[in-house]
Design a protein around this motif. Structure first.
Motif, PDB file in Angstrom:
ATOM      1  N   THR A   1      -6.747 -12.755   2.373  1.00  0.00           N
ATOM      2  CA  THR A   1      -8.063 -11.976   2.090  1.00  0.00           C
ATOM      3  C   THR A   1      -7.912 -11.770   0.471  1.00  0.00           C
ATOM      4  N   TYR A   2      -9.228 -11.444   0.210  1.00  0.00           N
ATOM      5  CA  TYR A   2      -9.420 -11.142  -1.381  1.00  0.00           C
ATOM      6  C   TYR A   2      -9.492  -9.777  -1.653  1.00  0.00           C
ATOM      7  N   ASP A   3      -9.404  -8.923  -0.658  1.00  0.00           N
ATOM      8  CA  ASP A   3      -9.595  -7.418  -0.773  1.00  0.00           C
ATOM      9  C   ASP A   3      -8.197  -6.614  -0.953  1.00  0.00           C
ATOM     10  N   CYS A   4      -8.147  -6.112  -2.171  1.00  0.00           N
ATOM     11  CA  CYS A   4      -7.000  -5.183  -2.315  1.00  0.00           C
ATOM     12  C   CYS A   4      -6.746  -4.160  -1.309  1.00  0.00           C
ATOM     13  N   HIS A   5      -7.794  -3.475  -0.929  1.00  0.00           N
ATOM     14  CA  HIS A   5      -7.662  -2.350  -0.054  1.00  0.00           C
ATOM     15  C   HIS A   5      -7.060  -2.831   1.422  1.00  0.00           C
ATOM     16  N   ALA A   6      -7.307  -3.904   1.928  1.00  0.00           N
ATOM     17  CA  ALA A   6      -6.877  -4.472   2.939  1.00  0.00           C
ATOM     18  C   ALA A   6      -5.615  -5.169   3.103  1.00  0.00           C
ATOM     19  N   ALA A   7      -4.992  -5.627   1.970  1.00  0.00           N
ATOM     20  CA  ALA A   7      -3.869  -6.414   1.853  1.00  0.00           C
ATOM     21  C   ALA A   7      -2.577  -5.778   1.636  1.00  0.00           C
ATOM     22  N   THR A   8      -1.552  -6.487   2.323  1.00  0.00           N
ATOM     23  CA  THR A   8      -0.020  -5.691   2.107  1.00  0.00           C
ATOM     24  C   THR A   8       0.901  -6.697   1.528  1.00  0.00           C
TER      25      THR A   8
ATOM     26  N   PHE B   1       0.437   5.574  13.862  1.00  0.00           N
ATOM     27  CA  PHE B   1      -0.428   4.519  13.815  1.00  0.00           C
ATOM     28  C   PHE B   1      -1.950   4.701  13.545  1.00  0.00           C
ATOM     29  N   ASP B   2      -2.426   5.704  14.174  1.00  0.00           N
ATOM     30  CA  ASP B   2      -3.771   6.274  14.077  1.00  0.00           C
ATOM     31  C   ASP B   2      -4.009   7.108  12.579  1.00  0.00           C
ATOM     32  N   ARG B   3      -2.828   7.203  11.874  1.00  0.00           N
ATOM     33  CA  ARG B   3      -2.976   7.813  10.510  1.00  0.00           C
ATOM     34  C   ARG B   3      -2.331   6.624   9.523  1.00  0.00           C
ATOM     35  N   SER B   4      -1.719   5.923   9.846  1.00  0.00           N
ATOM     36  CA  SER B   4      -1.376   4.908   9.126  1.00  0.00           C
ATOM     37  C   SER B   4      -1.443   3.321   9.615  1.00  0.00           C
ATOM     38  N   PRO B   5      -2.430   2.441   9.525  1.00  0.00           N
ATOM     39  CA  PRO B   5      -2.400   1.354   9.949  1.00  0.00           C
ATOM     40  C   PRO B   5      -1.299   0.227   9.532  1.00  0.00           C
ATOM     41  N   THR B   6      -0.412   0.549   8.707  1.00  0.00           N
ATOM     42  CA  THR B   6       0.686  -0.298   8.344  1.00  0.00           C
ATOM     43  C   THR B   6       1.659  -0.073   9.220  1.00  0.00           C
TER      44      THR B   6
END
Length: 521
Positions: free
Chosen positions: A38-45, A435-440
């Motif tokens: 993805t190009y999206d910093c906010h979504a990337a890991t 998980f409902d608090r931290s999708p990572t």
């Protein structure tokens, strides 16, 4: 201002290099081990996203690698913190423009942070938990942003310096909240040149960049190369100047022998570790006995001895980087399930737990990425589990397919990773929150006890009390074994001797804006 403290092995530039005057011009060529999903910093890991897109974006603050781990301004020219520690007021730089010529204002900062905190439907924000304490964002004028917190958070300045918190155009986000996933429009030192899938990514100097005289480079070209051997060959042959992720000790020996003084190395103990995540939404991995058994079967100490000579995998550790202030001592670590040194006893216990759970002949698919050091780790895990009678099919895929399986929960067991950008007690535990608090959290587990312990350590004013709470958090997390650390990695970065102005840190997420990098020829 709070400071972040940790130990890191950093290479200091020689006086001769430090006194050189930067040269303007040239194109920096470097490798990225795989294409950004993805190009999206906010979504990337993954580092692959930042290594490609960081030169195009700015953040509110950033880490000052010359005085690491201090923070310095990026878009912010100054900031103040209220006496009660709950209000952060940032004054933005003048005349900052996006690459399309539109001015960057406080509204863009607000929109970007609100997108991280409360992502619209269809937008992925994997670090919203880091900003959970932000109660409101105010923009009194075009150059002022005020963040008000619900509670004091000693880690907040570090969150504002996160390299993942790219500032996007509010206007573009209004038109399409997912605009950054497929488009590049930032205020960084380089415009996007082109992205040719399966080949390369380029950037060109942005003459409207807000820091006078920068960048030094005319541009950069990142080439996608999956094989470490191909990257080493390209560096040796002069096709690239660097690979910022890092090489193995064996690669270093080879490059030193072949290149002599045409190559230099910078090293650090890296804030990256591989993690085995069990999908708790699927039986039998919803059973703690099964998860514990699979963790107990892994000989981490024996694996470390072999891997550190040939691989980037290196050190045994828990959820905090070994040697950092928050890390467990060896006595504390070896008391945790799966981290003891008596592997024979651990495997006997593992077999007993599987019998108790009624899955003595367990078989499943291990999802993994098809690149080092994931491949080596996966092969090792399959062999370790075989020794307690468990059959695992090692399924390796490209990063996009692996990422899709992880985020969708379409897996049994998966090799995941932790990659923090500073050794702060607030960061590493996020991977283990509900998980409902931290999708990572790859395991998708819900554990309110861990959530509560995390909150308590965040508010603890006494360092000893905070450390005790972190030990309690780590003990529960690794005993429940939703996600279990495998090994931590070492960072060995090889640079062509012509490269100047780049500084290593213990994180491969930092220092990749390339703003001050230059070439001697």
């Amino acid at each position: 201002m709070k400071r972040f403290l940790f130990a890191a092995a950093l290479l200091v530039a020689s006086p001769a290099v430090a006194q050189e005057s930067p040269r303007r011009g040239g194109t920096l060529n470097f490798a990225i081990a795989f294409e950004p999903p993805t190009y999206d910093c906010h979504a990337a890991t993954t580092f692959a996203v930042l290594h490609a897109v960081a030169p195009h974006y700015s953040t509110l603050l950033k880490f000052d690698l010359a005085r690491y781990p201090n923070v310095t301004g990026d878009l912010a020219e100054s900031w103040t913190v209220s006496p009660d520690g709950k209000t952060y007021t940032f004054r933005l730089r003048e005349n900052v423009r996006f690459h399309d010529g539109t001015p960057m204002t406080s509204a863009d900062v607000k929109a970007s942070y609100e997108r991280i905190m409360n992502p619209p439907q269809g937008v992925v924000s994997v670090r919203r938990g880091e900003l959970a304490d932000v109660a409101s964002i105010e923009t009194p004028d075009a150059r002022t942003v005020v963040f008000t917190l619900r509670e004091v958070n000693a880690s907040m300045l570090g969150f504002f310096a996160s390299p993942w918190n790219c500032v996007y155009s509010a206007a573009k986000l209004r038109e399409d909240p997912n605009f950054p996933a497929r488009n590049i429009l930032g205020t960084g030192a380089f415009r996007l040149g082109e992205h040719v899938r399966g080949s390369h990514w380029t950037g060109t100097r942005f003459d409207g960049y807000f820091r006078p005289g920068l960048p030094h480079l005319d541009g950069f070209r990142a080439v996608f190369m999956a094989q470490t051997s191909a990257i080493a060959n390209a560096l040796q042959g002069g096709a690239i100047h660097a690979d910022f992720r890092g090489f193995t000790p064996a690669d270093r020996e080879r490059l030193e022998a072949a290149m002599g003084n045409r190559v230099r190395f910078e090293t650090a103990d890296e804030m990256v570790h591989l993690i085995v995540s069990f999908n708790t939404e699927k039986a039998p991995f919803s059973d703690v006995r099964v998860r514990q058994a699979l963790s107990l079967a892994i000989d981490r100490w024996g694996g470390s001895q072999g891997f550190r000579r040939t691989s980037r995998l290196s050190t045994v550790g828990g959820m905090f980087r070994p040697g950092s202030p928050s890390a467990a001592s060896e006595a504390e670590l070896t008391a945790l399930p799966g981290f003891g040194r008596d592997i024979a006893a651990a495997r006997n216990q593992a077999r007993a737990l599987l019998r108790e759970a009624g899955v003595s002949n367990l078989s499943f698919v291990l999802n993994n990425r098809n690149q080092p050091p994931y491949t080596e780790a996966g092969v090792y895990l399959v062999d370790q589990w075989r020794q307690i009678g468990v059959t695992a099919e090692h399924r390796q895929t490209e990063i996009a397919q692996w990422s899709s399986a992880l985020t969708s929960g379409n897996f049994d067991v998966i090799v995941d990773f932790g990659n923090d950008y500073v050794d702060d007690p607030a960061l590493a535990p996020v991977k283990y929150l509900s998980f409902d608090r931290s999708p990572t959290n790859g395991s998708r587990a819900i554990d309110r006890t861990l959530d509560s312990l995390y909150e308590r350590q965040m508010r603890a004013g006494d360092p000893a009390q905070r450390r005790a709470l972190l030990r309690e958090f780590e003990t529960r997390a690794l005993t429940q074994a939703y996600n279990v650390p495998l090994l931590w990695v070492q960072r060995i970065v090889a640079l062509n001797a012509d490269v100047r102005g780049w500084r290593i840190s213990p994180s491969n997420s930092l220092g990749q804006d390339l703003t001050e990098v230059w070439l001697t020829r």
